[in-house]
Write a protein that holds these residues in place. Structure first.
Motif, short mmCIF file in Angstrom:
data_model
loop_
_atom_site.label_atom_id
_atom_site.label_comp_id
_atom_site.label_asym_id
_atom_site.label_seq_id
_atom_site.Cartn_x
_atom_site.Cartn_y
_atom_site.Cartn_z
N VAL A 74 -6.34 3.32 4.52
CA VAL A 74 -5.90 2.50 3.41
C VAL A 74 -5.49 2.97 2.31
O VAL A 74 -4.82 2.94 1.52
CB VAL A 74 -7.08 1.34 3.28
N ARG A 75 -6.49 3.97 1.78
CA ARG A 75 -6.57 4.80 0.52
C ARG A 75 -5.30 5.44 0.46
O ARG A 75 -4.20 5.84 -0.45
CB ARG A 75 -7.78 5.48 0.23
N ARG A 76 -5.02 6.30 1.68
CA ARG A 76 -3.90 7.08 1.62
C ARG A 76 -2.39 6.32 1.51
O ARG A 76 -1.55 6.80 0.92
CB ARG A 76 -3.75 7.68 3.00
N ALA A 77 -2.51 5.10 1.76
CA ALA A 77 -1.41 4.22 1.59
C ALA A 77 -1.18 3.57 0.27
O ALA A 77 0.05 3.14 -0.05
CB ALA A 77 -1.23 3.06 2.60
N ALA A 78 -2.09 3.90 -0.62
CA ALA A 78 -1.97 2.95 -1.91
C ALA A 78 -1.43 3.88 -2.92
O ALA A 78 -1.47 5.29 -2.78
CB ALA A 78 -3.45 2.79 -2.23
N GLY A 79 -1.04 3.42 -3.95
CA GLY A 79 -1.05 4.04 -5.34
C GLY A 79 0.39 4.61 -5.85
O GLY A 79 0.49 4.73 -6.97
N LYS A 118 -6.72 0.69 -4.34
CA LYS A 118 -5.22 0.35 -4.92
C LYS A 118 -4.70 1.33 -5.48
O LYS A 118 -3.57 1.61 -5.56
CB LYS A 118 -5.11 -1.02 -5.61
N GLY A 119 -5.75 2.31 -5.97
CA GLY A 119 -5.15 3.67 -6.56
C GLY A 119 -5.18 3.35 -8.30
O GLY A 119 -4.93 4.33 -8.95
N GLU A 120 -5.69 2.37 -8.79
CA GLU A 120 -6.16 2.18 -10.25
C GLU A 120 -7.54 2.79 -10.40
O GLU A 120 -8.15 2.72 -9.91
CB GLU A 120 -6.21 0.60 -10.52
N PHE A 121 -7.44 3.49 -11.87
CA PHE A 121 -8.72 4.24 -11.98
C PHE A 121 -9.51 2.96 -12.96
O PHE A 121 -8.87 2.30 -13.67
CB PHE A 121 -8.65 5.27 -13.13
N GLU A 126 -2.93 2.47 -14.63
CA GLU A 126 -1.71 2.10 -13.37
C GLU A 126 -2.04 2.84 -11.99
O GLU A 126 -2.92 3.61 -12.11
CB GLU A 126 -0.36 2.65 -13.91
N PRO A 127 -1.64 2.17 -10.91
CA PRO A 127 -2.11 2.69 -9.78
C PRO A 127 -1.44 4.25 -9.39
O PRO A 127 -0.15 4.15 -9.73
CB PRO A 127 -1.72 1.84 -8.71
N VAL A 128 -2.46 5.21 -8.81
CA VAL A 128 -1.38 6.44 -8.59
C VAL A 128 -2.24 6.71 -7.33
O VAL A 128 -3.13 6.24 -6.81
CB VAL A 128 -1.82 7.38 -9.74
N ARG A 129 -1.47 7.90 -6.67
CA ARG A 129 -2.12 8.32 -5.34
C ARG A 129 -3.42 8.76 -5.32
O ARG A 129 -4.06 9.35 -6.65
CB ARG A 129 -1.24 9.45 -4.88
N PRO A 130 -4.21 8.50 -4.49
CA PRO A 130 -5.75 8.74 -4.46
C PRO A 130 -5.93 10.29 -4.90
O PRO A 130 -5.48 10.91 -4.12
CB PRO A 130 -6.34 8.25 -3.14
#
Lengths: 427, 974, 86
Positions: free
Chosen positions: B141-146, A302-305, A278-282
């Motif tokens: 962009v990464r910071r906005a993701a997830g 997108k934050g997915e592994f 699932e997507p999570v914060r970087p």
């Protein structure tokens, strides 16, 4: 210069400005990204397979080897729908053999300039890869790699376990008391990830702009041979197409097509699985690879592994997920990242690819005049730009590109294998 | 109850048990039986978080796993990624918060993205951020993701487990259809498993009022479930999400613990027959503002009312294109929800209108108003007249999507049904069938009937007799749904969401099509529609519809994208189960591990999972010092090591000698009794697989040894050859590695020590020569002694039964005290063998060499017409292409040890290598470093100066022979 | 995870077995008499069919039988197995 190829084309330029302009017109002014001209009955060169390698080959052919040639790419389904649509986007050049390294160094370099060259943002992110090593034999091998890579301009440098843990705070497994303590690490700064669909679309758009005809939903059923045994075209679901040269870039399906011309190749097809969380914060800004446990991962924008492991046992033409192989990979992942036990699997998929007897790629003319293959790519995503460039060279000149001259079929009659991993692919 | 959205009665909740929880730091109270979502709604919390891309306010839209709008996460230590509040059973002390907003969902700074939305259409990132470089933009962009934060704390050990279960019939889903199928199965006596993802069985029956067999729906569920539970042959798994369908009807399921302290379970279910009764998901409707909090699925509104006695709003507008939404009206009215109107896109009334309710036909909602909660909707009537209707709840029913993920994962075909506007399964496979709403049977009567039929068919397929007794319920009319994919929404398509979770709008779909991304896969990938956590369950078919309308293509031709496992997100921990750490990778030990550890040995894995001592540092010694001391002991007096992990095999039978002749390059059939010979084994590719010494114990019996790391591979290699190629040979190979274990005494004083142990074997020089084997008693133990040497010194390998090894070892140490006997580890073994130029797997033997390369051409028998690898070696060498050959290296600076693996290059230049250093050690006995290398054409280059290049330096060395210590081998033969 | 039927032990989980490559044609009785081309083909180019393929599995964590089975590379369907000797 880099943009010359595309600016000649009829494609619209992409930029922040064009996006802004588009916004004022509510984005109604965008034109199709690639050409879909009517299918003709004859081409100078027919490339079978609009995956990463096929599209890149078409692009470099049109770009570097004259615009007079009529080039077509035939695709059974939708372009970019092969392995380029289902991989883990790991781009690297940390190989062991003198034969392999220069090719991958070139490929990594081409990737780095590709966004601007194609005027398509591939979101290429040179974030580096950290190899996490848990056993002495692997450490020995990885150190050997480092020294050979240095000869060819690829970088690989030791990184301490403390430094690994500082850069990847979630990597809390592999401690001194664990079953496989982390002994050492190696950083490969050249490694990168990017957006796989964009690579296919970017090449398709640029190739189309240079006059390449891309035909989707055109399945090649068999190769056409003349009475001398030379391959002179293909039989497709939309009829017969003649070609001066026929080039196969069809990953796992190479032998299915060469079988139709009675040509046997040292290739077998396997299925390789990958999955995303699932997507999570970087939290992870590099690629982590653990060869001893058999898992590698990176975190997408997108934050997915994005996580990959070993191939399935046995040949396969099924895009598949074998539960036992998948569970092994998950176990390996959790040995390194115990807190991921709480993280959730979002999506998983398989893709099939072919592997040569010695597990190195084959880019070669064949016994059948007019037929060329680029196959056996095992982790071929990283090889797309240089693979396309060198295959284009082979198709245009008839002789292998210097970077790939050892990788022809000629190595097999003399059993002169190029063995990367230290073992043959005997099983 | 304050702010009272809880109804005074009804619901499957326990009003006596209050449960406290917090949301975004504020305390709330719910009831036992609540989900987090229902508890939040009961407390009038509709706004849950902000959306992925535009940070639009989002609320609870559904009551199930299809939830496209609301996501929460647990706070801090119990973080587990993104959670759907409707799926979280409410527990005491639970602390949840919103995702993707800061500082709060009401006021979110990221909301600025909404203003930028015109600049951020689908795929905008492919067109920009290219100059000067993507690397400058990526961090932003990464910071906005997830969405949610990553879990940082591992759960306690033992939180997960794996179970296996085989059954005749597996029913997935315990709704009306699933329960009916399972009940029929129960009567057949077959082994039935019924799995349901919810906390209690019932499926859609939990969320609506119905009558079955003259009982209220929930009572019928309770009665049926109790009957199933009572049956010996039925197993009911609650809280169990069947998330994957693999080959041969292997189904993977995850069972959530019901109480704290229970484990999260991974089930591997193998079913002869599979019945998929997973129901259907109600479809969203696409119009501008369809994502505003307060817009919900109609069936979910009904569910909250019926199951949780919660009223999600006061005044509802129902918007539909099918018949099922009408059925919700009585329940909503009873709950005190005022029905503003029913807006039906179909021009003609299809069913009997509910009296007193305003029905508007041929109309559509063209937008909603309100900011963080819907306040009204603008209706366009059939005649074009616009009308604003006030409401705080919009209940949507865009038709139904049968849940076909498992069906599709099993590679079963799907077709589009025009009457019901659904993708439905095409029955084909014998071992898999769908039932109920999953089979496109919408409505209770149809589902019951379909469940009974599927159950009966599965039983028949298992070879039993069945009667399909269909439970009775109120009759229903045939289900109809008008296709309706989106409002035309001129100019406002950018607010009409086809994928609420990923913020994908109708405008995005049209943009993708305009740009040539026409295949459904292209549209999906270009816009990211359907790729979110909810997998686009409520919206995907609308996308297909939008494409069909825009391109005038057929729904079926466009098709749906590939369904991939898992059906819904499952934790990695449950997939792992109990396989972690030492369970995942068990060590192999010899009986001496404890002794080694107690003597301070540095232990690590040294191939094939054996845990071995690397060296035995004494007080304050470095590894280097310890190894020098240990090696010195072996060269000058005596050392001992545990050589047990070396692969040991008995090869017995009439054709034993013949087999060894075939496996090894040299001849073994002429080996005299009790003598041994070194052999090299090739694969048929003509590359070295392994080496080792074999002894002849009898006319038809050999004792074969292999390297440690390769023992399993060699065993397989030999067995495969025997069974596949020479099945008629009478020979058997048995693995003795863990039967015979040994202490290997090596060094000039070795003979004295063996004598001191007491043995009936004649140790006299002429009597027990090098490369022979003897059996007898040693230290009172039955033993085999072989005279092989991996160190180049006089050596006795004393093999005893595994259970005797500790005893033998203690005796050896005792007996050797006078000579200063020194236990040595594998690091020292490595030094000793490099000094001798002995081969080592993974060093010189790296899968690319043949015996000629290693200067052992003599071992390639010319007399044998065939052995494994012979043909390939001769084929490969025929052209006489120069190859890398084994040499020794003497560094210009004698103290310099070369990093192992370092390349040799011509003149030390930075170019293609001409060789590789395979091993390099400091040799105390030679007084210099000793190195081995594989060098292009190396044997012809003895005496030449070559260059080794590492990234740090270039070293010079002279090419020498590969044996630096006792080249004549007199010491080991002594 | 496949279910493989061992001719001695019956249907067992795939994890008891080890995949041991495609079922190549029998190795020539004497490799020295085969043509170069024939030898190279035998070594390196096993069949790669889209459909049933013959392969060797070893019941390693079971009875150690060597099994020849025919598995469909598209569906994973396994046709009846047999011991290699037969």
């Amino acid at each position: 210069m880099a943009d010359a190829a595309v600016s000649r084309s009829r494609s619209q330029r992409y930029s922040a400005f064009s996006l802004l302009a588009g916004a004022f017109r509510q984005h109604r002014g965008w034109r199709p990204a690639w050409r879909e001209p009517p299918l003709e009955q004859c081409y100078d060169i027919v490339i079978v397979g609009a995956g990463g390698h096929g599209l890149a080959t078409a692009y470099y052919l049109a770009r570097h080897h004259g615009s007079k040639r009529r080039i077509a790419v035939l695709e059974r389904g939708w372009l970019g729908g092969g392995n380029v649509a289902r991989n883990t986007v790991t781009i690297r050049s940390n190989y062991l053999r003198d034969e392999s390294i220069p090719f991958y160094v070139k490929s990594v370099a081409l990737y780095e300039g590709l966004t601007k060259e194609l005027n398509f943002n591939l979101m290429h992110s040179r974030r580096g890869m950290i190899d996490v090593i848990n056993t002495w034999p692997k450490l020995r091998e990885i150190r050997r790699r480092r020294m050979v890579m240095d000869l060819h301009g690829a970088t690989y440098r030791p990184i301490s376990v403390d430094e690994i843990r500082r850069r990847i705070p979630l990597l809390t497994g592999g401690g001194p008391q664990s079953r496989l303590p982390i002994l050492a690490g190696m950083l490969h700064p050249d490694a990168a990830v990017n957006r796989h669909d964009a690579v296919a679309w970017g090449y398709a758009r640029a190739a189309g702009g240079l006059g390449v005809a891309i035909h989707q939903n055109t399945e090649v059923k068999s190769l056409l041979c003349d009475e001398s045994g030379a391959v002179c075209g293909v039989e497709t679901s939309r009829g017969r197409i003649l070609a001066g040269k026929t080039a196969l870039a069809v990953s796992g399906h190479t032998t299915s097509l060469t079988d139709t011309a009675g040509l046997r190749l040292p290739l077998r097809s396997f299925n390789l699985t990958a999955f995303v969380s699932e997507p999570v914060r970087p939290v992870l800004d590099c690629i982590v690879n653990c060869p001893d446990l058999g898992v590698y991962l990176s975190q997408s924008d997108k934050g997915e592994f994005v996580i990959g492991g070993a191939p399935d046992p046995g040949q396969s033409f099924r895009r598949d997920i074998r539960q036992n192989v998948f569970e092994d990979t998950v176990c390996a992942l959790l040995e390194l990242f115990p807190s991921f036990k709480r993280l959730k699997l979002l999506r998983q998929w398989g893709g099939h690819l072919d592997m040569a007897h010695d597990a190195s790629p084959i880019m070669s003319p064949t016994e059948r005049p007019g037929l060329y293959i680029s196959a056996g790519w095992w982790g071929g995503y990283k090889a797309i730009p240089a693979g396309g460039m060198t295959f284009a060279h082979l198709l245009a000149t008839g002789t292998p590109h210097p970077l790939m001259e050892k990788f022809t079929l000629d190595r097999f009659p003399h059993l002169d294998f190029i063995i990367e991993s230290g073992t043959t692919a005997a099983v | 109850m304050k702010r009272g959205n809880r109804l005074p009665d009804g619901g499957l909740i326990d009003r006596e048990r209050q449960i406290n929880f917090t949301f975004n730091g504020r305390s709330f109270t719910g009831l036992a039986g609540d989900s987090v979502a229902s508890a939040l709604l009961a407390n009038d919390r509709m706004l849950i978080g902000r959306s992925f891309k535009y940070h639009r306010p989002r609320g609870i839209m559904s009551a199930g796993y299809e939830e496209p709008g609301a996501l929460v996460e647990f706070e801090a230590g119990s973080a587990s990624g993104n959670e759907i509040p409707a799926l979280l059973p409410l527990r005491e002390g639970m602390r949840v918060k919103s995702v993707n907003c800061w500082p709060s969902p009401e006021f979110d700074l990221g909301g600025v993205n909404q203003l930028l939305a015109p600049l951020l259409p689908a795929g905008f990132y492919y067109k920009t951020f290219m100059r000067p470089d993507w690397a400058l933009f990526e961090p932003w962009v990464r910071r906005a993701a997830g969405l949610a934060a990553v879990p940082r704390a591992a759960p306690e050990e033992g939180a997960y487990e794996t179970r296996n279960l085989n059954c005749d019939i597996l029913v997935v889903g315990a709704g009306a259809a699933g329960l009916t199928a399972a009940s029929i199965g129960a009567a057949s006596g077959l082994r039935i498993v019924i799995a349901d993802m919810d906390r209690q069985p019932g499926g859609a029956l939990l969320g609506c009022e119905a009558w079955i067999e003259e009982l209220p729906g929930t009572d019928w569920v309770r009665k049926t479930a109790a009957e199933l539970k009572a049956a010996d042959n039925v197993r009911l798994l609650r809280n169990t999400l069947v998330w994957a369908c693999r080959e041969q009807n292997l189904l993977m399921a995850r069972q959530n613990p019901e109480r704290s302290g229970e484990r999260e379970r991974n089930w591997r279910l193998r079913a002869r027959q599979l019945i998929i009764a997973t129901g259907a998901v109600e479809r969203m409707m696409v119009f501008p503002g369809n994502d505003r909090p307060g817009v919900m699925l109609a069936s979910s509104v009904r569910n909250y009312v019926h199951r949780y006695a919660v009223r999600p709003g006061r005044r509802a507008l129902i918007f539909t294109c099918n018949d099922t939404a009408n059925e919700a009206v009585p329940a909503l009215t009873n709950a005190g929800i005022e029905i503003a109107a029913i807006v039906d896109t179909r021009p003609e009334p299809q069913s009997v209108p509910t009296s007193g309710i305003r029905h508007i036909h041929g109309a559509a909602i063209t937008r909603t108003s309100g900011r963080k909660r819907v306040r009204g909707a603008l209706i366009r009537h059939a005649n074009g007249r616009m009308e604003q209707i006030e409401c705080d709840l919009v209940a949507l029913s865009g038709g139904w999507n049968p849940s076909l993920q498992l069906w599709s994962q099993a590679r079963q075909p799907i077709t589009y049904n025009h009457r019901t506007s659904m993708f439905v399964p095409v029955a084909k496979a014998a071992a898999i069938r769908c039932a109920g709403a999953a089979d496109g049977c919408i409505g209770l009567a149809a589902a019951l009937r379909s469940g009974a039929m599927a159950g009966a068919a599965a039983i028949k397929a298992c070879g039993c007799r069945a009667s399909a007794a269909i439970p009775e319920c109120s009759p229903q009319t045939r289900y109809n749904a008008g296709p309706w994919w989106h409002d035309e929404a001129p100019g406002r398509a950018q607010n009409a969401f086809v994928d609420v979770m990923n913020d994908v709008t109708l405008a995005d779909i049209h943009l993708a099509l305009r740009e040539g991304y026409r295949s459904i896969e292209h549209v999906k990938r270009y816009t990211t529609a359907g790729m979110g956590l909810d997998q686009g369950r409520t919206g995907n078919v609308n996308i297909v519809g939008a494409i069909a309308e825009a391109t005038a293509a057929d729904m079926e031709t466009i098709g749906v994208t590939t369904f991939r496992s898992p059906v819904a997100p499952v934790s990695f921990g449950s997939i792992q189960g109990t396989r972690e750490g030492s369970v995942l990778l068990p060590y192999r030990h010899t009986p001496l591990t404890e002794w080694n550890v107690s003597r301070g040995a540095v232990m690590y894995e040294a191939g094939a999972r054996w845990r071995r001592p690397g060296y035995f540092p004494q007080s304050g010694e470095s590894m280097h010092q310890a190894v020098n001391r240990e090696a010195g002991a072996v060269r000058n007096s005596v050392g001992v090591y545990d050589g047990s992990p070396l692969g040991t095999f008995a090869v017995k039978g009439r054709d034993a000698a013949r087999l060894l002749d075939m496996l090894y390059t040299n001849r073994f059939s002429d080996l005299p009794l009790h003598q041994g010979r070194y052999g090299i084994m090739l694969t048929d590719d003509g590359l070295i697989l392994d080496d080792g010494v074999s002894f002849r114990l009898g006319e038809c019996e050999f004792l074969m040894s292999t390297s440690t790391a390769n023992a399993a591979r060699v065993y397989r290699h030999v067995q495969k050859f025997l069974h596949l190629e020479r099945p008629d040979w009478q020979v058997w190979m048995t693995d003795l590695t863990c039967q015979w274990m040994n202490a290997t005494i090596c060094g000039p004083a070795a003979r004295e020590i063996v004598a001191a142990l007491g043995t009936d074997i004649d140790l006299g020089r002429g009597k027990f020569p090098f490369m022979t084997i003897r059996e007898g008693m040693v230290a009172g133990l039955p033993a085999r002694i072989s005279r092989v040497s991996f160190t180049g010194e006089l050596s006795f390998e004393i093999n005893v039964r595994a259970r005797d090894l500790c005893q033998l070892w203690e005796r050896v140490i005792d007996a050797g005290k006078a000579y200063g006997i020194t236990p040595i580890g594998s690091e020292t073994n490595h030094v000793l063998r490099v000094e001798k130029g002995f081969l080592s797997l993974g060093h010189e033997v790296d899968g690319t060499t043949d015996p000629y390369d290693l200067g052992m051409g003599w071992i390639m028998s010319k007399k044998k017409s065939d052995f494994l690898g012979k043909r390939s070696v001769s084929l490969r060498r025929r052209r006489g292409v120069p190859r890398r050959e084994l040499v020794g290296l003497a560094t210009a600076d004698p103290a310099q040890v070369i990093p192992e693996g370092a390349p040799l290059t011509p003149g030390g230049r930075r170019e293609k290598s001409e060789g590789v250093v395979t091993a390099s050690v400091w040799s105390e006995c030679c007084g210099r470093s000793v190195s081995l290398a594989l060098l292009q054409d190396g044997r012809a280059r003895h005496g030449e100066t070559v260059h080794i290049r590492t990234p740090e330096e270039v070293m010079e060395a002279r090419v020498t022979g590969s044996c630096a210590w006792d080249p004549q081998g007199t010491r080991m033969r002594s | 995870m496949l279910v493989i039927t061992c001719p001695f032990c019956g249907p067992r989980d795939e994890r008891e077995f080890e995949y041991c490559g495609p079922a190549a044609p029998p190795r020539p009785e004497d490799a020295s008499v085969v043509s170069d081309r024939g030898w190279v083909e035998y070594l390196t180019s096993p069949p790669n069919p889209v459909g049933p393929v013959e392969e060797i599995w070893w019941h390693k964590r079971g009875c150690e039988a060597w099994i020849r089975l025919c598995r469909d590379t598209v569906t994973h369907e396994i046709l009846p197995t047999r011991e290699v000797r037969k």
